[in-house]
Write a protein that holds these residues in place. Structure first.
Motif, PDB file in Angstrom:
ATOM      1  N   UNK A   1      12.597  24.768  20.127  1.00 39.27           N
ATOM      2  CA  UNK A   1      13.401  24.144  21.191  1.00 39.27           C
ATOM      3  C   UNK A   1      13.154  22.634  21.296  1.00 39.27           C
ATOM      4  N   UNK A   2      12.205  22.124  20.530  1.00 40.07           N
ATOM      5  CA  UNK A   2      11.873  20.695  20.612  1.00 40.07           C
ATOM      6  C   UNK A   2      12.790  19.836  19.748  1.00 40.07           C
ATOM      7  N   UNK A   3      13.440  20.457  18.770  1.00 37.08           N
ATOM      8  CA  UNK A   3      14.292  19.704  17.845  1.00 37.08           C
ATOM      9  C   UNK A   3      15.757  19.947  18.189  1.00 37.08           C
ATOM     10  N   UNK A   4      16.522  18.878  18.368  1.00 36.21           N
ATOM     11  CA  UNK A   4      17.957  18.988  18.578  1.00 36.21           C
ATOM     12  C   UNK A   4      18.631  19.192  17.219  1.00 36.21           C
ATOM     13  N   UNK A   5      19.510  20.191  17.137  1.00 40.23           N
ATOM     14  CA  UNK A   5      20.221  20.475  15.887  1.00 40.23           C
ATOM     15  C   UNK A   5      21.625  19.879  15.983  1.00 40.23           C
ATOM     16  N   UNK A   6      21.947  18.998  15.051  1.00 41.10           N
ATOM     17  CA  UNK A   6      23.211  18.264  15.089  1.00 41.10           C
ATOM     18  C   UNK A   6      24.138  18.789  13.997  1.00 41.10           C
ATOM     19  N   UNK A   7      25.356  19.158  14.413  1.00 41.95           N
ATOM     20  CA  UNK A   7      26.381  19.639  13.492  1.00 41.95           C
ATOM     21  C   UNK A   7      27.635  18.803  13.684  1.00 41.95           C
ATOM     22  N   UNK A   8      28.564  18.949  12.754  1.00 39.83           N
ATOM     23  CA  UNK A   8      29.917  18.432  12.970  1.00 39.83           C
ATOM     24  C   UNK A   8      30.885  19.590  12.808  1.00 39.83           C
ATOM     25  N   UNK A   9      31.678  19.873  13.876  1.00 34.95           N
ATOM     26  CA  UNK A   9      32.570  21.039  13.873  1.00 34.95           C
ATOM     27  C   UNK A   9      31.770  22.251  13.417  1.00 34.95           C
ATOM     28  N   UNK A  10      30.690  22.520  14.145  1.00 33.54           N
ATOM     29  CA  UNK A  10      29.669  23.440  13.653  1.00 33.54           C
ATOM     30  C   UNK A  10      29.875  24.909  13.953  1.00 33.54           C
ATOM     31  N   UNK A  11      31.035  25.322  14.445  1.00 32.63           N
ATOM     32  CA  UNK A  11      31.228  26.719  14.823  1.00 32.63           C
ATOM     33  C   UNK A  11      30.924  27.704  13.714  1.00 32.63           C
ATOM     34  N   UNK A  12      31.437  27.442  12.518  1.00 33.55           N
ATOM     35  CA  UNK A  12      31.217  28.383  11.411  1.00 33.55           C
ATOM     36  C   UNK A  12      29.778  28.321  10.902  1.00 33.55           C
ATOM     37  N   UNK A  13      29.169  27.141  10.967  1.00 33.68           N
ATOM     38  CA  UNK A  13      27.759  27.036  10.572  1.00 33.68           C
ATOM     39  C   UNK A  13      26.886  27.851  11.522  1.00 33.68           C
ATOM     40  N   UNK A  14      27.167  27.739  12.816  1.00 34.39           N
ATOM     41  CA  UNK A  14      26.403  28.483  13.819  1.00 34.39           C
ATOM     42  C   UNK A  14      26.618  29.986  13.634  1.00 34.39           C
ATOM     43  N   UNK A  15      27.849  30.361  13.315  1.00 34.47           N
ATOM     44  CA  UNK A  15      28.150  31.780  13.088  1.00 34.47           C
ATOM     45  C   UNK A  15      27.302  32.345  11.944  1.00 34.47           C
TER      46      UNK A  15
ATOM     47  N   UNK B   1      24.393  31.279  10.858  1.00 30.08           N
ATOM     48  CA  UNK B   1      22.996  31.381  11.278  1.00 30.08           C
ATOM     49  C   UNK B   1      22.811  32.565  12.221  1.00 30.08           C
ATOM     50  N   UNK B   2      23.790  32.797  13.102  1.00 27.79           N
ATOM     51  CA  UNK B   2      23.722  33.948  14.000  1.00 27.79           C
ATOM     52  C   UNK B   2      23.742  35.252  13.212  1.00 27.79           C
ATOM     53  N   UNK B   3      24.604  35.332  12.192  1.00 31.07           N
ATOM     54  CA  UNK B   3      24.675  36.552  11.381  1.00 31.07           C
ATOM     55  C   UNK B   3      23.345  36.847  10.697  1.00 31.07           C
ATOM     56  N   UNK B   4      22.606  35.797  10.356  1.00 33.03           N
ATOM     57  CA  UNK B   4      21.342  35.982   9.638  1.00 33.03           C
ATOM     58  C   UNK B   4      20.178  36.298  10.563  1.00 33.03           C
ATOM     59  N   UNK B   5      20.247  35.818  11.806  1.00 35.41           N
ATOM     60  CA  UNK B   5      19.082  35.902  12.688  1.00 35.41           C
ATOM     61  C   UNK B   5      19.336  36.634  14.000  1.00 35.41           C
ATOM     62  N   UNK B   6      20.604  36.792  14.377  1.00 40.98           N
ATOM     63  CA  UNK B   6      20.902  37.343  15.694  1.00 40.98           C
ATOM     64  C   UNK B   6      20.727  36.322  16.803  1.00 40.98           C
TER      65      UNK B   6
END
Length: 395
Positions: free
Chosen positions: A76-90, A92-97
């Protein structure tokens, strides 16, 4: 910035994660293929902070991605920066829940700065850094190995540029005082509920004009069946059955499996094969949708009529004026369906009537539809003008 060689081993990944573990932020991007599969096939992960950058090959034999995934979803200490990151987040969610958190999306940040609506990555880089990107590798087959230098350089550039842009964007957002506007948007992006698709709710994404409980019950059962078939076979939903075919089956179910051979959109072989049998089992088990599960009625247009449509047009004009005054993308403040809902008489459950959106626009929109606000032209500019109530006069 030090650009590391392509990471293809668990040991190299651990070393890289140790280098960036104490960073304030990391820029993250992925390359994936999903045209022929249900689950996106992750082909490359790119990560950079302000000092280090690397591409990680998740397809490398024996590589353990746990150190990187832990950093993305548990640190939680590191901010994760994406651009139009919806599919990237998806992915990561599929891999980790879990989803990356805390998170920042530069596409949304750009909208708060009014420079463009849903700006593409290449335009973002050109606007902030004056760099024109070579798009030649954009549509490459990222699943093929080995990756060549041009592909890797292109992929690394996605995060090295982003790592330079983010601090500049943040500084400008702080100056404008709009950083808090984005908190809610980023929390929405990181909400796991956006990425966890319950097969029992899959029917809600399919357009179906009927409101008959028995038809919707069949649609619910068929959509859940298709979701499970697509997952088990790792095929896109449309490769199993298209939405319009599901809707047609729900509205006009065949009497038996033999009838599937006459359904438009299905192969004639479904009248006798196993998948056709499973489809019929789903139909046979369907129960009418319960009263509690019935979707809310959505007023058509939404019930605007001619006068309401004119009011919606005035609200759109007001939105353009406020967006221009604030120098912010109009889409970030309100959407067309929100304006139409307000014009139709709704007041609840409209995002622009809550929080900062209400402060900068919603209250003025409400004044307009309730007759307390009008338009005026001053010095050739269209402005809003408050309408003072006419005092009552004695007879």
């Amino acid at each position: 910035m030090q650009v590391h060689p392509l990471i293809e081993s668990s040991e190299a990944l651990i070393e890289f994660c140790d280098l960036i573990r104490d960073s304030d932020f990391i820029a993250v991007d992925t390359e994936f293929m999903r045209e022929n599969t249900f689950w996106p096939e992750l082909c490359l992960i790119q990560v950079a902070d302000n000092a280090h950058a690397a591409a990680i090959d998740p397809m490398a034999p024996g590589i353990d991605l746990a150190p990187l995934l832990d950093l993305l979803v548990d640190n939680e200490e590191i901010l994760k920066v994406f651009h139009a990151g919806g599919q990237d987040v998806e992915i990561i969610f599929n891999m980790t829940g879990k989803t990356p958190h805390p998170i920042f999306d530069t596409q949304i940040g750009q909208m708060a700065l009014g420079q463009a609506e849903q700006v593409g990555y290449s335009n973002l880089v050109e606007a902030w850094l004056g760099v024109h990107l070579d798009k030649g590798a954009r549509f490459t087959d990222w699943s093929r190995r080995p990756l060549d230098k041009r592909q890797i350089d292109y992929a690394i550039g996605d995060v090295t540029h982003l790592a330079k842009i983010f601090p500049m964007m943040l500084k400008k957002l702080v100056k404008t005082g709009r950083g808090h506007w984005l908190d809610e948007e980023m929390e929405k992006l990181a909400d796991p509920a956006n990425y966890a698709v319950d097969p029992e709710r899959a029917w809600q994404r399919i357009k179906m004009p009927s409101r008959k409980p028995d038809v919707l019950g069949r649609l619910k059962a068929l959509a859940a069946w298709r979701e499970r078939e697509a997952r088990n076979k790792n095929l896109p939903r449309g490769r199993i059955v298209k939405d319009e075919t599901l809707a047609d089956l729900a509205a006009h179910p065949p009497k038996d499996q033999d009838g599937l051979g006459r359904v438009r959109g299905l192969s004639a072989t479904w009248k006798s094969n196993d998948i056709g049998g499973r489809l019929m089992q789903a139909l046979d088990s369907a129960a009418p949708l319960s009263k509690d599960d019935m979707p809310d009625r959505v007023p058509r247009g939404p019930g605007l009529g001619k006068e309401g449509a004119l009011v919606a047009d005035l609200l759109k004009l007001l939105l353009k004026i406020r967006a221009r005054e604030l120098n912010v993308a109009a889409r970030l403040i309100a959407r067309s369906d929100d304006l139409e809902a307000l014009a139709a008489g709704r007041r609840d459950d409209i995002p622009m009537m809550q929080g900062w959106r209400y402060e900068v626009f919603g209250h003025a929109a409400l004044d307009l539809v309730e007759g307390r606000m009008g338009f005026a032209v001053k010095d050739g500019k269209l402005l809003m003008s408050r309408i003072e109530p006419v005092p009552a006069t004695a007879d």
